[in-house]
Design an enzyme around this catalytic site. Structure first.
Site, mmCIF file in Angstrom:
data_model
loop_
_atom_site.group_PDB
_atom_site.id
_atom_site.type_symbol
_atom_site.label_atom_id
_atom_site.label_comp_id
_atom_site.label_asym_id
_atom_site.label_seq_id
_atom_site.Cartn_x
_atom_site.Cartn_y
_atom_site.Cartn_z
ATOM 1 N N TRP A 104 31.053 12.716 83.429
ATOM 2 C CA TRP A 104 31.942 12.893 82.392
ATOM 3 C C TRP A 104 31.545 13.655 81.553
ATOM 4 C CZ3 TRP A 104 35.155 9.531 82.989
ATOM 5 C CH2 TRP A 104 34.957 8.105 83.976
ATOM 6 N N ASP A 174 29.453 11.677 73.390
ATOM 7 C CA ASP A 174 30.363 10.625 74.748
ATOM 8 C C ASP A 174 29.266 9.836 74.608
ATOM 9 O OD1 ASP A 174 31.621 9.142 76.005
ATOM 10 O OD2 ASP A 174 32.242 10.484 77.744
ATOM 11 N N LYS A 198 32.351 -1.052 76.996
ATOM 12 C CA LYS A 198 31.383 -1.962 77.717
ATOM 13 C C LYS A 198 30.576 -2.343 76.577
ATOM 14 C CE LYS A 198 31.795 2.767 79.916
ATOM 15 N NZ LYS A 198 32.687 2.416 81.414
HETATM 16 N N1 PMP Z 1 33.342 8.621 79.504
HETATM 17 C C1 PMP Z 1 31.540 7.784 80.090
HETATM 18 C C2 PMP Z 1 30.331 8.081 79.472
HETATM 19 C C3 PMP Z 1 32.570 7.074 80.502
HETATM 20 O O1 PMP Z 1 31.306 6.176 81.023
HETATM 21 C C4 PMP Z 1 33.871 6.765 80.633
HETATM 22 C C5 PMP Z 1 34.130 5.672 81.443
HETATM 23 N N2 PMP Z 1 33.505 4.580 82.276
HETATM 24 C C6 PMP Z 1 34.520 7.934 79.986
HETATM 25 C C7 PMP Z 1 33.743 8.166 79.323
HETATM 26 C C8 PMP Z 1 36.220 7.584 80.511
HETATM 27 O O2 PMP Z 1 36.214 6.187 79.457
HETATM 28 P P1 PMP Z 1 38.132 5.970 80.082
HETATM 29 O O3 PMP Z 1 38.218 5.382 80.467
HETATM 30 O O4 PMP Z 1 38.028 5.345 78.545
HETATM 31 O O5 PMP Z 1 39.091 7.161 79.382
#
Ligand code: PMP
Length: 364
Positions: A104, A174, A198
């Site tokens: 991420w 994040d 989540k």
């Molecule tokens: N950051 C983290 C820590 C995540 O777990 C996720 C999705 N699992 C994201 C960003 C990306 O999120 P999105 O699919 O809403 O763009």
């Protein structure tokens, strides 16, 4: 457990509180005697004014957001924030510091590379992200535009137990996979963002909590929708917001409050994680690759016999048949993973640990 329901350990979109689902069901055809569902109601109506206000006030209350911060409901997922943040917060000639801790932050770095200058202030890539960088492994530049971190790595199962001290440099986090799972001090952050799917509700909504003065860093020449200031000025209603997702988040905030607030959830989350890690650590059959101090209380990754893929596949299949869904690890790392977000009850984790013990007896 309600008849027909199972325990969902998927990483997201993820389990929602049953009470929230039942309320949605009850409201579905006739929301507050309007004769319409919430999905059919205009976003500039009085009814939606109240829905939006309830969601915002709920987030402010549960996260304890100070008044000099804006709470924004945006779209584009957490992924769009990887670009929107540098577009707004990067100051020319002041590279962004990143603590690179896995997939991420890798995705965030990719967008940073298109928009800003950045430096890796610390990483554990050479250890396959099985731990977080600490102490001398981290070097911050006091002149950075901001510091970017991922508070909980959903895939690698790591979580910052204490957030790094970045002094006067704004910390951007994040929190997609651990927001509202533990008490945090919002004033330590310049910006917090999270996809809703989540701990906040359903996919389609992204929460951004931003110290308002930081929104003024952005040039007025970037696309309007990309400017935080636009969404602050318009109260998250510059364009049509995802009305249903905002409504669900409002209900989730009510549910958090009914559970006794975030500090109470943190206690339960601690209990759930302790039980699960104890079961993993008990013998040699299961193991967790993550260093103890950095283990996540939301996404518990584990292996069987240090990576017996055939047995892990059997585990995933048998657990699903037993009503425990979503335990397969992320496709990029394999293994197994139990996501135990706020809405996963302790009983769900008890059912999982019992299943693990039974599986071990059969195959150990
Ligand atoms: N950051 C983290 C820590 C995540 O777990 C996720 C999705 N699992 C994201 C960003 C990306 O999120 P999105 O699919 O809403 O763009």
């Amino acid at each position: 457990m309600k008849a027909g329901r199972i325990y969902n350990f998927g990483s997201g979109p993820a389990v929602l509180p049953l009470r929230v689902l039942e309320r949605v069901q009850k409201d579905m055809l006739n929301y507050e005697k309007s004769g319409m569902s919430i999905m059919e109601i205009g976003h500039r109506t009085k009814i939606f004014d109240r829905v939006l206000q309830a969601a915002e006030e709920g987030v402010r209350r549960e996260l304890k957001v100070p008044d000099d911060y804006a709470v924004l409901f945006l779209q584009g997922g957490a992924s769009l924030q990887f670009a929107m943040i540098p577009m707004n917060l990067y100051l020319s000639g002041k590279p962004v510091d990143v603590l690179h801790t896995g997939m991420w932050t890798k995705k965030a770095i990719k967008e940073l590379g298109l928009i800003a200058e950045y430096k890796i202030a610390g990483t554990t890539e050479k250890d396959n992200f099985k731990r977080l960088p600490h102490g001398k492994e981290v070097t911050f530049n006091p002149d950075a535009s901001y510091v970017h971190i991922c508070s909980n790595n959903t895939i690698f199962g790591t979580q910052w137990q204490q957030f790094p001290d970045t002094g006067m440099v704004p910390l951007v986090a994040d929190m997609s996979s651990d927001i509202l799972s533990r008490v945090i001090e919002v004033s330590r952050f310049g910006l917090i963002f999270a996809g809703a799917q989540k701990n906040l509700g359903i996919a389609g909504l992204t929460l951004v909590v931003i110290r308002k003065d930081l929104a003024e860093r952005a040039s007025k020449n970037i696309p309007t929708m990309m400017q935080y200031r636009c969404h602050i000025e318009n109260g998250s209603r510059y364009n049509t917001p995802p009305v249903f997702a905002v409504y669900v988040t409002g209900l989730v905030m009510e549910w958090i409050s009914s559970q006794g607030g975030v500090h109470k959830l943190e206690e339960i989350n601690q209990k759930k994680a302790t039980l699960l890690y104890r079961t993993i650590d008990e013998g040699d059959f299961y193991s967790c690759p993550v260093q103890k101090e950095d283990r996540s209380k939301m996404n518990v990754v584990f292996r069987i016999r240090e990576g017996d893929e055939a047995l892990e596949a059997q585990f995933a299949e048998a657990s699903q048949k037993a009503g425990l869904d979503g335990l397969k690890g992320h496709r990029s790392v394999g293994g197994l993973r139990a996501s135990i977000y706020n809405a996963m009850p302790l009983e769900g984790v008890e059912a999982l640990t019992q299943f693990m013990k039974d599986f071990q007896k059969k195959h150990g």
